[in-house]
Design a protein around this motif. Structure first.
Motif, mmCIF file in Angstrom:
data_model
loop_
_atom_site.group_PDB
_atom_site.id
_atom_site.type_symbol
_atom_site.label_atom_id
_atom_site.label_comp_id
_atom_site.label_asym_id
_atom_site.label_seq_id
_atom_site.Cartn_x
_atom_site.Cartn_y
_atom_site.Cartn_z
ATOM 1 N N PRO A 121 -7.903 41.731 31.417
ATOM 2 C CA PRO A 121 -7.034 41.188 31.293
ATOM 3 C C PRO A 121 -5.219 42.149 31.682
ATOM 4 C CG PRO A 121 -7.465 42.656 29.969
ATOM 5 C CD PRO A 121 -8.595 43.699 31.313
ATOM 6 N N PHE A 122 -4.366 40.578 31.298
ATOM 7 C CA PHE A 122 -3.195 40.720 31.569
ATOM 8 C C PHE A 122 -2.414 40.390 30.606
ATOM 9 C CE2 PHE A 122 -4.130 36.881 34.065
ATOM 10 C CZ PHE A 122 -3.916 36.247 33.123
ATOM 11 N N SER A 123 -0.676 40.770 29.931
ATOM 12 C CA SER A 123 -0.378 40.367 29.445
ATOM 13 C C SER A 123 0.641 38.749 29.982
ATOM 14 C CB SER A 123 0.904 41.381 28.845
ATOM 15 O OG SER A 123 1.996 41.931 29.744
ATOM 16 N N LEU A 124 1.212 38.126 28.978
ATOM 17 C CA LEU A 124 1.619 36.636 29.062
ATOM 18 C C LEU A 124 3.113 37.266 29.505
ATOM 19 C CD1 LEU A 124 -0.098 34.315 26.228
ATOM 20 C CD2 LEU A 124 -0.405 34.426 29.245
ATOM 21 N N GLU A 125 4.016 38.415 29.151
ATOM 22 C CA GLU A 125 5.288 38.530 29.710
ATOM 23 C C GLU A 125 4.891 39.353 31.447
ATOM 24 O OE1 GLU A 125 3.176 39.245 26.975
ATOM 25 O OE2 GLU A 125 4.383 38.819 25.085
ATOM 26 N N GLU A 126 3.713 39.896 30.795
ATOM 27 C CA GLU A 126 3.990 40.256 32.553
ATOM 28 C C GLU A 126 4.382 38.669 33.460
ATOM 29 O OE1 GLU A 126 1.582 43.334 35.532
ATOM 30 O OE2 GLU A 126 0.775 42.951 33.606
ATOM 31 N N VAL A 127 3.464 38.505 33.332
ATOM 32 C CA VAL A 127 2.886 37.340 34.739
ATOM 33 C C VAL A 127 4.362 36.560 34.217
ATOM 34 C CG1 VAL A 127 2.256 34.558 35.166
ATOM 35 C CG2 VAL A 127 0.964 37.386 33.741
ATOM 36 N N VAL A 128 5.076 35.651 32.837
ATOM 37 C CA VAL A 128 6.497 35.731 33.401
ATOM 38 C C VAL A 128 7.009 36.521 33.923
ATOM 39 C CG1 VAL A 128 7.929 35.194 31.755
ATOM 40 C CG2 VAL A 128 6.168 34.318 31.035
ATOM 41 N N ALA A 129 7.238 37.278 33.768
ATOM 42 C CA ALA A 129 8.417 38.505 34.617
ATOM 43 C C ALA A 129 7.611 38.753 36.003
ATOM 44 C CB ALA A 129 7.991 39.965 33.585
ATOM 45 N N ARG A 130 7.062 38.904 35.941
ATOM 46 C CA ARG A 130 5.917 39.119 37.847
ATOM 47 C C ARG A 130 6.125 37.731 38.236
ATOM 48 N NH1 ARG A 130 2.183 43.457 39.418
ATOM 49 N NH2 ARG A 130 2.276 44.970 37.885
ATOM 50 N N LEU A 131 6.205 36.309 37.705
ATOM 51 C CA LEU A 131 6.702 34.541 38.247
ATOM 52 C C LEU A 131 8.700 35.447 38.282
ATOM 53 C CD1 LEU A 131 4.321 32.736 36.831
ATOM 54 C CD2 LEU A 131 4.358 33.196 39.555
ATOM 55 N N ARG A 132 9.266 35.003 37.394
ATOM 56 C CA ARG A 132 10.407 35.584 38.021
ATOM 57 C C ARG A 132 11.270 36.241 39.046
ATOM 58 N NH1 ARG A 132 13.800 33.351 33.605
ATOM 59 N NH2 ARG A 132 13.324 32.573 32.126
ATOM 60 N N GLY A 133 10.229 37.271 38.931
ATOM 61 C CA GLY A 133 11.174 37.905 40.397
ATOM 62 C C GLY A 133 10.964 37.522 41.527
ATOM 63 N N LEU A 134 9.952 36.644 41.565
ATOM 64 C CA LEU A 134 9.393 36.168 43.221
ATOM 65 C C LEU A 134 10.043 35.181 42.673
ATOM 66 C CD1 LEU A 134 5.227 36.502 42.620
ATOM 67 C CD2 LEU A 134 6.341 37.888 43.943
ATOM 68 N N ILE A 135 9.564 33.908 41.834
ATOM 69 C CA ILE A 135 11.429 33.220 42.162
ATOM 70 C C ILE A 135 12.579 32.988 42.732
ATOM 71 C CG2 ILE A 135 11.590 30.552 40.851
ATOM 72 C CD1 ILE A 135 9.053 30.833 39.592
ATOM 73 N N ARG A 136 13.033 34.522 41.797
ATOM 74 C CA ARG A 136 14.501 34.847 42.179
ATOM 75 C C ARG A 136 14.880 35.236 43.608
ATOM 76 N NH1 ARG A 136 15.147 36.898 37.455
ATOM 77 N NH2 ARG A 136 14.133 39.257 37.771
ATOM 78 N N ARG A 137 13.374 35.935 44.567
ATOM 79 C CA ARG A 137 13.487 36.545 45.211
ATOM 80 C C ARG A 137 13.304 35.400 46.606
ATOM 81 N NH1 ARG A 137 11.058 40.856 42.911
ATOM 82 N NH2 ARG A 137 8.590 39.885 43.805
ATOM 83 N N SER A 138 12.228 34.214 46.068
ATOM 84 C CA SER A 138 12.071 33.040 47.638
ATOM 85 C C SER A 138 13.745 32.132 47.377
ATOM 86 C CB SER A 138 10.782 32.377 46.346
ATOM 87 O OG SER A 138 11.418 31.417 45.580
ATOM 88 N N GLY A 139 14.415 32.136 46.270
ATOM 89 C CA GLY A 139 15.549 31.418 46.925
ATOM 90 C C GLY A 139 15.554 29.657 46.296
ATOM 91 N N ALA A 140 14.075 30.316 45.461
ATOM 92 C CA ALA A 140 13.755 28.338 44.382
ATOM 93 C C ALA A 140 14.649 28.285 43.606
ATOM 94 C CB ALA A 140 12.269 28.262 44.842
ATOM 95 N N ALA A 141 14.967 29.344 42.794
ATOM 96 C CA ALA A 141 16.144 29.500 41.584
ATOM 97 C C ALA A 141 17.549 30.899 42.147
ATOM 98 C CB ALA A 141 15.190 29.820 39.886
ATOM 99 N N ALA A 142 18.607 30.188 42.013
ATOM 100 C CA ALA A 142 19.096 31.509 42.312
ATOM 101 C C ALA A 142 19.637 32.038 40.670
ATOM 102 C CB ALA A 142 20.451 30.845 42.839
ATOM 103 N N VAL A 143 20.494 33.197 40.829
ATOM 104 C CA VAL A 143 20.464 34.242 39.802
ATOM 105 C C VAL A 143 21.978 33.713 39.927
ATOM 106 C CG1 VAL A 143 20.650 36.012 38.613
ATOM 107 C CG2 VAL A 143 18.549 35.177 39.531
ATOM 108 N N ARG A 144 22.371 33.030 38.328
ATOM 109 C CA ARG A 144 24.164 33.019 38.167
ATOM 110 C C ARG A 144 24.690 33.593 37.593
ATOM 111 N NH1 ARG A 144 25.958 29.842 42.311
ATOM 112 N NH2 ARG A 144 24.041 27.690 43.575
ATOM 113 N N SER A 145 25.776 33.623 37.165
ATOM 114 C CA SER A 145 26.551 34.705 35.301
ATOM 115 C C SER A 145 25.417 32.979 34.565
ATOM 116 C CB SER A 145 27.587 34.420 35.795
ATOM 117 O OG SER A 145 28.447 33.983 34.821
ATOM 118 N N GLU A 146 25.619 33.496 33.081
ATOM 119 C CA GLU A 146 25.162 32.795 32.557
ATOM 120 C C GLU A 146 26.737 31.994 31.802
ATOM 121 O OE1 GLU A 146 23.494 34.949 29.453
ATOM 122 O OE2 GLU A 146 21.686 35.492 30.615
ATOM 123 N N SER A 147 27.472 31.879 32.268
ATOM 124 C CA SER A 147 28.464 31.483 31.907
ATOM 125 C C SER A 147 28.755 30.256 32.601
ATOM 126 C CB SER A 147 30.274 31.983 31.819
ATOM 127 O OG SER A 147 30.216 32.450 33.190
#
Length: 251
Positions: A121-147
């Motif tokens: 079993p896993f936590s949903l928070e862990e799945v979301v956090a890992r997906l965020r990291g994978l998507i950022r590294r793939s370039g599908a969603a660029a991380v920019r300033s919140e402003s």
């Protein structure tokens, strides 16, 4: 990129301003529904499949930015699905779900081309956090300033008040800036004249909704002039902003 949402969390978006797309593949319906709900709460668009054949059909149609893939499926194992995915979507990151926690199973998944894994079993928070990291590294969603708000090739910095389109600076008055900011905080969403009046001018103009039309026309002259249009009218409903398409006629 990330923007601050009305609920106080951050939303990851694709470079064109549309929601991140995630495909969830698992034959346990209750687990799939739970994961899908958690990912939709992040503001992401989610599709699901219960077997390998369904996963491939969805991947071709949906073109996901990431895939959550169970190792054990009824018609084929996850490694076989991964191989087919890699042939059609070579860059898409894949997060394996597995009930097996042996070193051999983990190495097999990663060696086959998987990008990460979580064990049940896993936590949903862990799945979301890992997906965020994978998507950022793939370039599908660029991380920019919140402003920084980004829709297509249009950017607006809420701190410096700089606005550019395709790298070219655009000068706006204070009211034009507030109107554009409201539109860009709600990409692809139709906003009524009443909503715009309330948000940008902070009070009811008593029927003078034509002020919205006037300022929309000002913005179009500066944002859309000579370019594929981004600001659109939905007759009888309101206005929205979305990325300009190459085939759209410049204004």
């Amino acid at each position: 990129m990330t923007i601050t949402s009305p609920r106080g969390r951050t939303e990851m978006l694709r470079p064109d301003g549309s929601p991140v797309r995630v495909l969830v593949v698992d034959d346990e319906t209750s687990l799939t529904e739970l994961l899908s709900m958690a990912l939709r709460y992040e503001g992401w668009e989610v599709r699901s499949a219960g077997d390998g054949a369904g996963a491939m059909r969805s991947a071709r149609d949906f073109r996901p930015d990431a895939v959550v893939l169970d190792v054990m499926l009824p018609d084929m194992d996850g490694l076989a699905v991964l191989g087919r995915l890699r042939r059609e979507l070579p860059q898409v990151p894949v997060l394996f779900l597995t009930a097996k926690d042996s070193v051999e199973d983990r190495i097999a998944g990663l060696t086959a081309g998987g990008d990460d894994y979580v064990t049940k079993p896993f936590s949903l928070e862990e799945v979301v956090a890992r997906l965020r990291g994978l998507i950022r590294r793939s370039g599908a969603a660029a991380v920019r300033s919140e402003s920084l708000l980004v829709v297509g090739d249009l950017t607006l910095d809420e701190d410096s008040h700089d606005v550019t389109r395709d790298g070219q600076s655009i000068h706006l008055t204070a009211t034009e800036f507030e109107l554009l900011r409201y539109l860009m905080r709600n990409p692809r969403r139709v906003l009524s004249k009443a909503q715009i009046l309330d948000r940008v001018w902070s009070y009811d103009f008593g029927g003078q909704a034509n002020v919205v039309e006037l300022y929309i026309s000002y913005l179009r002259r500066k944002i859309d002039a000579g370019r594929p249009p981004m600001i659109h009218t939905r007759r009888g409903a309101g206005y929205l902003i979305k990325p300009g398409e190459p085939g759209d006629a410049p204004r």
